[in-house]
Write an enzyme that holds these catalytic residues in place. Structure first.
Site, PDB file in Angstrom:
ATOM      1  N   SER A   1       7.376   4.330  12.107  1.00 26.78           N
ATOM      2  CA  SER A   1       8.199   5.298  12.515  1.00 26.78           C
ATOM      3  C   SER A   1       8.743   5.147  13.624  1.00 26.78           C
ATOM      4  O   SER A   1       8.273   4.656  14.883  1.00 26.78           O
ATOM      5  CB  SER A   1       7.666   6.680  12.206  1.00 26.78           C
ATOM      6  OG  SER A   1       8.400   7.866  12.610  1.00 26.78           O
TER       7      SER A   1
ATOM      8  N   SER B   1       2.611   4.275  -4.743  1.00 28.71           N
ATOM      9  CA  SER B   1       2.811   5.237  -5.767  1.00 28.71           C
ATOM     10  C   SER B   1       3.913   6.196  -5.677  1.00 28.71           C
ATOM     11  O   SER B   1       4.264   6.827  -6.774  1.00 28.71           O
ATOM     12  CB  SER B   1       1.451   6.374  -5.990  1.00 28.71           C
ATOM     13  OG  SER B   1       1.191   6.916  -4.689  1.00 28.71           O
ATOM     14  N   SER B   2       4.604   6.269  -4.513  1.00 30.79           N
ATOM     15  CA  SER B   2       5.624   7.092  -4.475  1.00 30.79           C
ATOM     16  C   SER B   2       6.539   6.685  -3.231  1.00 30.79           C
ATOM     17  O   SER B   2       6.034   5.820  -2.305  1.00 30.79           O
ATOM     18  CB  SER B   2       5.317   8.482  -4.340  1.00 30.79           C
ATOM     19  OG  SER B   2       4.547   8.797  -3.111  1.00 30.79           O
ATOM     20  N   GLY B   3       7.755   7.269  -2.989  1.00 26.31           N
ATOM     21  CA  GLY B   3       8.493   7.067  -1.671  1.00 26.31           C
ATOM     22  C   GLY B   3       8.825   5.641  -1.366  1.00 26.31           C
ATOM     23  O   GLY B   3       9.155   4.763  -2.140  1.00 26.31           O
TER      24      GLY B   3
ATOM     25  N   THR C   1       0.842  -1.099   0.142  1.00 26.94           N
ATOM     26  CA  THR C   1       0.163   0.026  -0.080  1.00 26.94           C
ATOM     27  C   THR C   1       0.829   1.173   0.165  1.00 26.94           C
ATOM     28  O   THR C   1       1.967   1.366   0.288  1.00 26.94           O
ATOM     29  CB  THR C   1      -0.998   0.014   1.131  1.00 26.94           C
ATOM     30  OG1 THR C   1      -0.215   0.341   2.439  1.00 26.94           O
ATOM     31  CG2 THR C   1      -1.762  -1.308   1.507  1.00 26.94           C
ATOM     32  N   GLY C   2       0.373   2.463  -0.367  1.00 28.28           N
ATOM     33  CA  GLY C   2       1.108   3.571  -0.570  1.00 28.28           C
ATOM     34  C   GLY C   2       2.223   3.356  -1.546  1.00 28.28           C
ATOM     35  O   GLY C   2       3.423   3.804  -1.614  1.00 28.28           O
TER      36      GLY C   2
ATOM     37  N   TYR D   1       0.133  12.592  14.051  1.00 34.51           N
ATOM     38  CA  TYR D   1       0.809  11.780  13.432  1.00 34.51           C
ATOM     39  C   TYR D   1       1.426  10.635  14.267  1.00 34.51           C
ATOM     40  O   TYR D   1       1.204   9.325  14.260  1.00 34.51           O
ATOM     41  CB  TYR D   1       2.007  12.319  12.633  1.00 34.51           C
ATOM     42  CG  TYR D   1       3.039  11.252  11.909  1.00 34.51           C
ATOM     43  CD1 TYR D   1       2.467  10.706  10.689  1.00 34.51           C
ATOM     44  CD2 TYR D   1       4.291  11.074  12.349  1.00 34.51           C
ATOM     45  CE1 TYR D   1       3.245   9.903  10.107  1.00 34.51           C
ATOM     46  CE2 TYR D   1       5.072  10.081  11.629  1.00 34.51           C
ATOM     47  CZ  TYR D   1       4.628   9.561  10.332  1.00 34.51           C
ATOM     48  OH  TYR D   1       5.553   8.748   9.881  1.00 34.51           O
TER      49      TYR D   1
ATOM     50  N   GLY E   1       7.006   3.060  -0.317  1.00 30.03           N
ATOM     51  CA  GLY E   1       6.183   2.128  -1.010  1.00 30.03           C
ATOM     52  C   GLY E   1       6.443   1.816  -2.486  1.00 30.03           C
ATOM     53  O   GLY E   1       6.513   0.891  -3.014  1.00 30.03           O
TER      54      GLY E   1
END
Length: 277
Positions: A158, A32-34, A29-30, A172, A36
């Site tokens: 994190s 699309s960038s970074g 998941t996630g 967060y 992930g």
């Protein structure tokens, strides 16, 4: 100095990862960038069928093309984790594409750095809980039939989820810590399924770009973080973290007041700088 501070255990041997995931399906998941995106590319290079889930379909298709160009196979599944109907639809698509999953990399998340009172009108806490907690939890519950003995659920968390609360980071930190505990408890109920929490230090991605101070701090690259995230597929671990994180956790128990005062001082210092601009 950078290597000393940013040294979580990692899987740098692609052949070891290939032995664990080649020919098997993994959801990221996630994607699309970074982190992930980098994780999806690494899993694809290791021969996995990578199911790519994120909101931005166009970006997912670009990632899928890169996976394919490297010889891997990818399936694009657009979804918004803050929308329960979208999550349910995505889960059906995942189960259709892969009735059995070797693993789920729960990486999608949102970060907001803002004072709690300033964030209340913007519903910061509600938005982060939806994307960082209830959405991923709903997805995992829906995917339970595909998680069998030997499947791995990797929660990309994190280091901030493990230390005392920091000014401007309440929404967060709170959401990341909440999901971390939830997924550990949930996976413990599922025989044969293993959960692993990956506590990443700072990673140079678009998510941290708005925080000016982070531009000057050491950070992992997204590909380096992907090596850390994929470690649970090749080693039976339940936690992956930098060497120094246990010391921070102990300090938070033994002398939380000292840490809290230090963070409060940093907040006052930053507020002073802001007033001078």
């Amino acid at each position: 100095m950078r290597r000393a501070l940013l040294s979580p255990p990692a899987c740098r041997d692609l052949s070891a990862l290939r032995a664990a995931v080649a020919g098997r399906a993994v959801l990221v998941t996630g994607a699309s960038s970074g982190v992930g995106e980098a994780t999806a590319l690494r899993l694809g290079a290791a021969g996995a069928t990578v199911l790519l889930l994120a909101r931005r379909e166009e970006r997912l298709r670009e990632v899928a093309a890169r996976v394919g160009a490297a010889g891997g196979r990818a399936v694009v599944i657009p979804a918004d984790l803050s929308d329960p109907a979208s999550v349910d639809g995505a889960a059906r698509e995942v189960l259709k594409a892969a009735p059995v999953l070797a693993g789920v990399v729960s990486n999608a998340g949102r970060s907001v750095r803002r004072r709690a009172l300033d964030g209340a009108p913007r519903a910061d806490l509600e938005r982060l809980l939806a994307v960082n907690v209830t959405g991923p939890a709903r997805l995992l519950l829906a995917l339970r039939p595909a998680l069998v003995a030997g499947s791995v659920v990797v929660n990309v968390s994190s280091v901030s989820a493990r230390h005392v609360g920091a000014p401007r980071w309440g929404a967060y930190q709170g959401s990341k810590a909440a999901f971390d505990l939830w997924v550990q408890a949930a996976v413990a109920e599922w025989p044969g399924v293993r959960g692993a929490s990956v506590y990443l230090p700072l990673v140079r991605t678009p998510m941290i770009a708005p925080t000016r101070a982070y531009r000057f701090l050491p950070a992992l690259s997204a590909p380096e973080a992907a090596e850390v995230v994929t470690l649970p597929f090749v080693r039976s671990v339940v936690r992956v973290a930098p060497w120094w994180l246990p010391g921070v956790e102990v300090a938070g128990i033994v002398c939380p007041g000292v840490l809290a005062r230090g963070l409060a001082w940093a907040e006052r210092f930053e507020a002073c700088l802001e007033r001078r601009r």
